[in-house]
Write a protein that holds these residues in place. Structure first.
Motif, PDB file in Angstrom:
ATOM      1  N   LEU A   1      51.641  -9.441  21.598  1.00 20.72           N
ATOM      2  CA  LEU A   1      52.869  -8.665  21.750  1.00 20.72           C
ATOM      3  C   LEU A   1      52.506  -7.347  22.432  1.00 20.72           C
ATOM      4  CD1 LEU A   1      54.547  -9.212  18.255  1.00 20.72           C
ATOM      5  CD2 LEU A   1      54.815 -10.542  20.361  1.00 20.72           C
ATOM      6  N   ALA A   2      53.263  -6.986  23.476  1.00 22.62           N
ATOM      7  CA  ALA A   2      52.956  -5.755  24.210  1.00 22.62           C
ATOM      8  C   ALA A   2      53.206  -4.549  23.306  1.00 22.62           C
ATOM      9  CB  ALA A   2      53.826  -5.660  25.459  1.00 22.62           C
ATOM     10  N   GLU A   3      52.334  -3.595  23.446  1.00 25.85           N
ATOM     11  CA  GLU A   3      52.481  -2.379  22.641  1.00 25.85           C
ATOM     12  C   GLU A   3      53.795  -1.691  23.002  1.00 25.85           C
ATOM     13  OE1 GLU A   3      49.401   1.100  22.147  1.00 25.85           O
ATOM     14  OE2 GLU A   3      48.423  -0.868  22.291  1.00 25.85           O
TER      15      GLU A   3
ATOM     16  N   GLY B   1      59.393 -11.840  28.899  1.00 29.10           N
ATOM     17  CA  GLY B   1      60.746 -11.298  28.812  1.00 29.10           C
ATOM     18  C   GLY B   1      61.389 -11.570  27.456  1.00 29.10           C
ATOM     19  N   ASP B   2      60.645 -12.203  26.564  1.00 30.05           N
ATOM     20  CA  ASP B   2      61.130 -12.421  25.192  1.00 30.05           C
ATOM     21  C   ASP B   2      60.437 -11.424  24.265  1.00 30.05           C
ATOM     22  OD1 ASP B   2      62.772 -14.784  25.642  1.00 30.05           O
ATOM     23  OD2 ASP B   2      60.884 -15.795  26.077  1.00 30.05           O
ATOM     24  N   VAL B   3      61.156 -10.983  23.260  1.00 27.37           N
ATOM     25  CA  VAL B   3      60.585 -10.040  22.302  1.00 27.37           C
ATOM     26  C   VAL B   3      60.272 -10.809  21.023  1.00 27.37           C
ATOM     27  CG1 VAL B   3      61.015  -7.945  20.956  1.00 27.37           C
ATOM     28  CG2 VAL B   3      61.883  -8.139  23.303  1.00 27.37           C
ATOM     29  N   GLY B   4      59.058 -10.586  20.499  1.00 29.34           N
ATOM     30  CA  GLY B   4      58.641 -11.386  19.350  1.00 29.34           C
ATOM     31  C   GLY B   4      58.153 -10.570  18.179  1.00 29.34           C
ATOM     32  N   ALA B   5      57.979 -11.270  17.063  1.00 29.57           N
ATOM     33  CA  ALA B   5      57.359 -10.680  15.867  1.00 29.57           C
ATOM     34  C   ALA B   5      56.577 -11.802  15.206  1.00 29.57           C
ATOM     35  CB  ALA B   5      58.433 -10.163  14.914  1.00 29.57           C
ATOM     36  N   PHE B   6      55.375 -11.466  14.705  1.00 28.60           N
ATOM     37  CA  PHE B   6      54.565 -12.467  14.015  1.00 28.60           C
ATOM     38  C   PHE B   6      54.754 -12.337  12.509  1.00 28.60           C
ATOM     39  CE2 PHE B   6      51.946 -12.218  17.968  1.00 28.60           C
ATOM     40  CZ  PHE B   6      51.965 -13.567  18.297  1.00 28.60           C
ATOM     41  N   ASP B   7      54.918 -13.446  11.818  1.00 22.59           N
ATOM     42  CA  ASP B   7      54.823 -13.439  10.357  1.00 22.59           C
ATOM     43  C   ASP B   7      53.362 -13.164   9.995  1.00 22.59           C
ATOM     44  OD1 ASP B   7      57.460 -14.152  10.318  1.00 22.59           O
ATOM     45  OD2 ASP B   7      57.143 -16.232   9.659  1.00 22.59           O
ATOM     46  N   ASP B   8      53.112 -12.835   8.734  1.00 24.62           N
ATOM     47  CA  ASP B   8      51.742 -12.497   8.320  1.00 24.62           C
ATOM     48  C   ASP B   8      50.748 -13.610   8.633  1.00 24.62           C
ATOM     49  OD1 ASP B   8      52.563 -10.116   7.460  1.00 24.62           O
ATOM     50  OD2 ASP B   8      52.697 -10.657   5.319  1.00 24.62           O
ATOM     51  N   ASP B   9      51.206 -14.861   8.583  1.00 22.53           N
ATOM     52  CA  ASP B   9      50.286 -15.967   8.827  1.00 22.53           C
ATOM     53  C   ASP B   9      50.327 -16.448  10.280  1.00 22.53           C
ATOM     54  OD1 ASP B   9      52.822 -16.927   8.674  1.00 22.53           O
ATOM     55  OD2 ASP B   9      52.415 -18.466   7.159  1.00 22.53           O
ATOM     56  N   GLY B  10      50.857 -15.617  11.193  1.00 24.44           N
ATOM     57  CA  GLY B  10      50.740 -15.916  12.620  1.00 24.44           C
ATOM     58  C   GLY B  10      51.891 -16.704  13.221  1.00 24.44           C
TER      59      GLY B  10
ATOM     60  N   THR C   1      56.939  -2.404  23.270  1.00 25.19           N
ATOM     61  CA  THR C   1      58.142  -3.232  23.466  1.00 25.19           C
ATOM     62  C   THR C   1      58.130  -4.506  22.632  1.00 25.19           C
ATOM     63  OG1 THR C   1      57.075  -4.448  25.245  1.00 25.19           O
ATOM     64  CG2 THR C   1      58.366  -2.490  25.872  1.00 25.19           C
ATOM     65  N   ALA C   2      56.956  -4.945  22.176  1.00 25.31           N
ATOM     66  CA  ALA C   2      56.785  -6.223  21.470  1.00 25.31           C
ATOM     67  C   ALA C   2      57.167  -7.422  22.345  1.00 25.31           C
ATOM     68  CB  ALA C   2      57.554  -6.250  20.142  1.00 25.31           C
ATOM     69  N   GLU C   3      57.142  -7.216  23.671  1.00 21.85           N
ATOM     70  CA  GLU C   3      57.369  -8.351  24.574  1.00 21.85           C
ATOM     71  C   GLU C   3      56.226  -9.352  24.393  1.00 21.85           C
ATOM     72  OE1 GLU C   3      57.851  -7.342  28.718  1.00 21.85           O
ATOM     73  OE2 GLU C   3      58.043  -9.453  29.302  1.00 21.85           O
ATOM     74  N   ILE C   4      56.589 -10.637  24.346  1.00 18.74           N
ATOM     75  CA  ILE C   4      55.576 -11.686  24.183  1.00 18.74           C
ATOM     76  C   ILE C   4      54.856 -11.868  25.521  1.00 18.74           C
ATOM     77  CG2 ILE C   4      55.191 -14.127  23.640  1.00 18.74           C
ATOM     78  CD1 ILE C   4      57.939 -13.956  22.085  1.00 18.74           C
ATOM     79  N   GLU C   5      53.522 -11.805  25.483  1.00 10.18           N
ATOM     80  CA  GLU C   5      52.722 -12.013  26.690  1.00 10.18           C
ATOM     81  C   GLU C   5      51.787 -13.195  26.444  1.00 10.18           C
ATOM     82  OE1 GLU C   5      52.758  -7.469  28.392  1.00 10.18           O
ATOM     83  OE2 GLU C   5      50.939  -8.138  27.384  1.00 10.18           O
ATOM     84  N   VAL C   6      51.502 -13.938  27.508  1.00 10.08           N
ATOM     85  CA  VAL C   6      50.775 -15.200  27.342  1.00 10.08           C
ATOM     86  C   VAL C   6      49.674 -15.347  28.387  1.00 10.08           C
ATOM     87  CG1 VAL C   6      52.611 -16.345  28.639  1.00 10.08           C
ATOM     88  CG2 VAL C   6      51.040 -17.736  27.353  1.00 10.08           C
ATOM     89  N   ARG C   7      48.616 -16.023  27.974  1.00  6.48           N
ATOM     90  CA  ARG C   7      47.487 -16.318  28.844  1.00  6.48           C
ATOM     91  C   ARG C   7      47.041 -17.742  28.528  1.00  6.48           C
ATOM     92  NH1 ARG C   7      42.595 -12.024  28.555  1.00  6.48           N
ATOM     93  NH2 ARG C   7      42.095 -13.216  26.699  1.00  6.48           N
ATOM     94  N   GLY C   8      46.624 -18.460  29.541  1.00  5.78           N
ATOM     95  CA  GLY C   8      46.129 -19.818  29.272  1.00  5.78           C
ATOM     96  C   GLY C   8      46.224 -20.688  30.505  1.00  5.78           C
ATOM     97  N   PRO C   9      45.674 -21.898  30.411  1.00  6.04           N
ATOM     98  CA  PRO C   9      45.655 -22.796  31.574  1.00  6.04           C
ATOM     99  C   PRO C   9      47.049 -23.286  31.965  1.00  6.04           C
ATOM    100  CG  PRO C   9      44.890 -23.941  29.597  1.00  6.04           C
ATOM    101  CD  PRO C   9      45.050 -22.497  29.215  1.00  6.04           C
TER     102      PRO C   9
ATOM    103  N   HIS D   1      50.850  -8.509  33.249  1.00 10.00           N
ATOM    104  CA  HIS D   1      50.397  -7.243  32.687  1.00 10.00           C
ATOM    105  C   HIS D   1      48.932  -7.446  32.313  1.00 10.00           C
ATOM    106  CE1 HIS D   1      50.710  -4.444  28.895  1.00 10.00           C
ATOM    107  NE2 HIS D   1      50.102  -3.857  29.893  1.00 10.00           N
ATOM    108  N   ASP D   2      48.019  -6.850  33.055  1.00 10.31           N
ATOM    109  CA  ASP D   2      46.580  -7.032  32.810  1.00 10.31           C
ATOM    110  C   ASP D   2      46.182  -8.508  32.718  1.00 10.31           C
ATOM    111  OD1 ASP D   2      46.313  -4.333  32.568  1.00 10.31           O
ATOM    112  OD2 ASP D   2      46.362  -4.329  30.359  1.00 10.31           O
TER     113      ASP D   2
END
Ligand code: MCA
Ligand code: AMP
Length: 501
Positions: A347-349, A384-393, A351-359, A377-378
C-alpha cells in the motif's frame, strides 16, 4: 515466505513460483493437447465438444489462413463476437502466429470501435456483424482486412514457418481500458504475463484436467478471456461456453455438463441466487466471483444454499489476477483475499493505493510511454484502488483513487459519458457518478447543468444511445440548477451523488 505461498497446496515443489510464466501460452497449451489428444476441451451448443486434437488442428488451419492473408508476428487482430468455439479458435490461431489479439466488446458502437481501430491499427478484424464491419472499414480505410464470421472463411494456406514460435516475452493481448485516467489505452500483455497468472490460479484454485468450467462471461474482457478461457486451457480442463448469460441457461448447463467450476461477476451471482435454483450449484467444486465487490449478504446466502462459500478474487486488465481468497482456509466475505502466487502487493504511503509487482504485470500502454511511466511508482504498478490489510494479510478494497464506475462488472469512465453529454447544446456541463444499486452494484447516473431543462432529457438519452455502448448509458439524467464546484470551479463529485439519490 515467498509471496503467494499461502495459496500453495501442501507438497508443492520449492521454486515453483519462480518458474511461473516462463513459456508462451501456446507452448503450454500445445503440451496439454499433445498429452491428452482425446480430451473434450471446448463445447458450444452449435458444435458440441471439440477435443484437444481437433482444437490443435482447427487452430492450425485458421493460423494458416491468417498467414496466407499476410498476417505476421506482432500484427494486431481485432476480435469482436459472442462466445463460440469459432471465436476461441480464431483467438488461439492468432496467438499461435505471434499476432496480438485486440478484443472488442460487441456492444461498442461506431465511435468506440473507431478509437480502437485508429489506436491499435489492426491488420485483420474478425467481427460478428455487417454493421461492425462497416464501422471498422470506415475507421481503418484499406489498412485492415475485415471478415464477418468467426469461422474466418479465408483461403487456406500452408503452416507458416513461425507457427508457435512466440516466447514468453512476446506480446499476446492488447486490451483496452482507461487505466487510472484518460481515454481508453491499450494494455499490452505478454505471453509470460498472461501465462504466469493462470499458472498461479491453477495452483491456487487446484485446477485440474477433470474440471469442467461453465463459462457465461464474454470473451472480450480479461475475466472471461484471460482468467477463465486461458486458465482452463492451461490446466487442461474442459470449457462449456455460453453465448450469453441467463441464469436458467447457466444452471441447466451446470446440470447437463456436470460442471465443477463457475466464474461470474456479482450481478450474475445475484441473478443466480434470485432464480430459486441456486441450491443446484451445490454440485460445483468451486464458484468464483470477481470484477466488482461481492456483497457479503449475497456471499452468505450462496454459502448457506449451496454449502460452498464463493472464492472472491480481485483482478485488473493490466495485471490479470492480483489476489484471491484461499481454496483451503477462510474465504472471508468483504475481502479479496491474499496475493496469488508470484504477486507482491503493498500500500502506498499516504494514499494506501494498492501497488503490485510480479510476472503478471503488463508490459505497458500501447504507444503511450508517458501514461505507462505515470502508472508505475518505483517499479510497482499503481492500481488506482485503495486497500487495507487485515492483521493476517487479507486485503480489502476500500476505495478508488481513479474515477471509475463498475456496473454489472463492466467499467464505465465518467469522463467519457460526460464528454458525450457536453456535445449537446442543452448541456453546459455534466457530472456522471455511480450510485449504489442492488442489481448493478453501481448504477450510472448523470447530473447536467442547463441552458436546457427536463424537456431535453429524452434527447440526451437518445444521444447517449447513439454514442455509447448500452452498459455505459446513464440510467437516469437529471438537470440541476448548478453543479457543486470547489473554489477553483472544478465539479466536486462527492457532492453530486446526494443531489441524485
Ligand atoms: C447490460 N445492461 C447493463 C449491463 N449489462 N446495464 C448496466 N450495466 C451492465 N453491466 C443493460 C443493457 O444496456 C440493456 O439495457 C439491458 O441491461 C439488457 O441488456 P442485456 O445485454 O440483455 O443484459 P444482460 O445480458 O442481462 O447483461 C448483464 C450481464 C452483463 C450478464 C451481467 O453485463 C455482463 O456480461 N457482465 C460481465 C462483464 C464482464 O465480463 N466483466 C469483466 C471485465 P436497455 O434495455 O436499456 O437497452 S474484466 C475485469 O473487470 C477485471 C480484469 C476482473 O477483475 O475481472
Ligand atoms: P478493469 O480495468 O476492467 O480491469 O477493472 C479492474 C478493476 O475492477 C479493479 O481495479 C478494481 O477496481 C475492480 N475489481 C476487480 N475485482 C474486484 C473485486 N473482487 N472487488 C472489488 N473491485 C474489484
Amino acid at each position: 515466505m515467498t509471496p503467494g505461498d499461502a495459496h500453495l497446496p501442501a507438497g508443492t515443489a520449492v521454486g515453483v513460483i519462480d518458474g511461473l510464466g516462463r513459456r508462451s501460452l501456446v507452448q503450454a497449451w500445445g503440451e496439454r493437447w499433445a498429452s491428452a489428444p482425446d480430451h473434450p476441451t471446448v463445447f458450444d451448443d452449435a458444435a458440441g465438444w471439440v477435443t484437444a486434437a481437433e482444437l490443435e488442428q482447427r487452430t492450425r488451419t485458421v493460423a494458416g489462413r491468417m498467414a496466407a492473408a499476410g498476417l505476421h508476428p506482432g500484427d494486431r487482430v481485432l476480435l469482436s463476437a459472442p462466445a463460440s468455439i469459432d471465436l476461441v479458435v480464431a483467438h488461439i490461431a492468432a496467438l499461435r502466429l505471434g499476432a496480438v489479439v485486440v478484443p472488442a466488446n460487441t456492444a461498442y458502437l461506431e465511435r468506440e470501435l473507431a478509437h480502437l481501430v485508429h489506436d491499435a491499427a489492426p491488420s485483420l478484424a474478425v467481427v460478428a456483424s455487417d454493421e461492425q464491419a462497416r464501422w471498422i472499414a470506415a475507421a481503418g480505410g484499406d489498412d485492415a482486412a475485415v471478415i464477418v464470421g468467426t469461422d474466418v472463411a479465408l483461403p487456406d494456406g500452408p503452416d507458416p514457418a513461425w507457427l508457435d514460435g512466440v516466447g514468453s516475452e512476446d506480446p499476446a493481448l492488447l486490451a483496452y481500458t482507461s487505466g487510472t485516467t484518460g481515454a481508453p489505452k491499450g494494455a499490452l500483455l505478454t505471453h509470460g504475463n498472461l501465462l504466469s497468472s493462470v499458472e498461479a490460479l491453477g495452483l491456487a484454485w487446484r485446477w485440474t484436467p477433470d474440471d469442467r468450467l461453465i463459462l457465461p462471461l464474454p470473451l472480450f474482457h480479461m475475466h472471461g478471456l484471460g482468467v477463465a478461457l486461458h486458465g482452463a486451457l492451461t490446466a487442461g480442463g474442459s470449457i462449456v461456453l455460453r453465448r450469453a448469460f441467463d441464469a436458467a441457461d447457466s444452471l441447466d448447463a451446470v446440470a447437463a455438463h456436470h460442471g465443477t467450476q463457475f466464474f461470474g461477476v456479482p450481478t450474475m451471482w445475484g441473478r443466480l441466487a434470485a432464480s430459486g435454483r441456486i441450491d443446484e450449484l451445490a454440485a460445483l467444486r468451486v464458484g468464483v466471483s470477481g470484477s466488482a465487490p461481492l456483497d457479503p449478504g449475497l456471499h452468505a446466502t450462496i454459502a448457506e444454499r449451496t454449502g460452498h462459500a464463493l472464492l472472491e478474487r480481485y483482478g485488473m486488465t493490466e495485471t490479470v489476477i492480483l489476489t484471491s481468497n484461499p481454496y483451503d482456509g477462510d474465504r472471508r466475505p468483504g475481502s479479496v483475499g491474499l496475493p496469488v502466487p508470484g504477486v507482491e502487493l503493498r500500500l502506498a504511503e499516504g494514499t494506501a493505493e494498492i501497488e503490485v509487482r510480479g510476472p503478471n504485470v503488463f508490459a505497458g500502454y500501447w504507444q503511450r510511454p508517458d501514461a505507462t511511466a505515470a502508472s508505475f511508482h518505483d517499479g510497482w504498478f499503481r492500481t488506482g484502488d485503495v486497500g487495507a490489510f487485515d492483521d493476517d494479510g487479507y486485503l480489502r478494497i476500500v476505495g478508488r483513487t481513479k474515477e471509475l464506475i463498475i456496473s454489472g462488472g463492466y467499467n464505465v469512465y465518467p469522463r467519457e459519458v460526460e464528454d458525450v453529454l457536453r456535445t449537446h447544446p442543452a448541456v453546459l456541463d455534466a457530472a456522471v457518478v455511480g450510485l449504489p444499486h442492488p442489481e448493478w452494484g453501481e448504477q450510472v447516473v448523470a447530473a447536467v447543468e442547463g441552458p436546457g431543462g427536463p424537456a431535453d432529457v429524452a434527447a440526451l438519452l437518445e444521444l447517449t444511445r447513439a454514442q455509447l455502448a448500452s452498459y455505459k448509458r446513464p440510467k437516469r439524467i437529471v438537470f440541476v440548477d448548478a453543479l457543486p464546484r470547489n473554489a477553483l470551479g472544478k465539479v466536486t463529485k462527492a457532492e453530486v451523488a446526494p443531489l441524485l439519490a
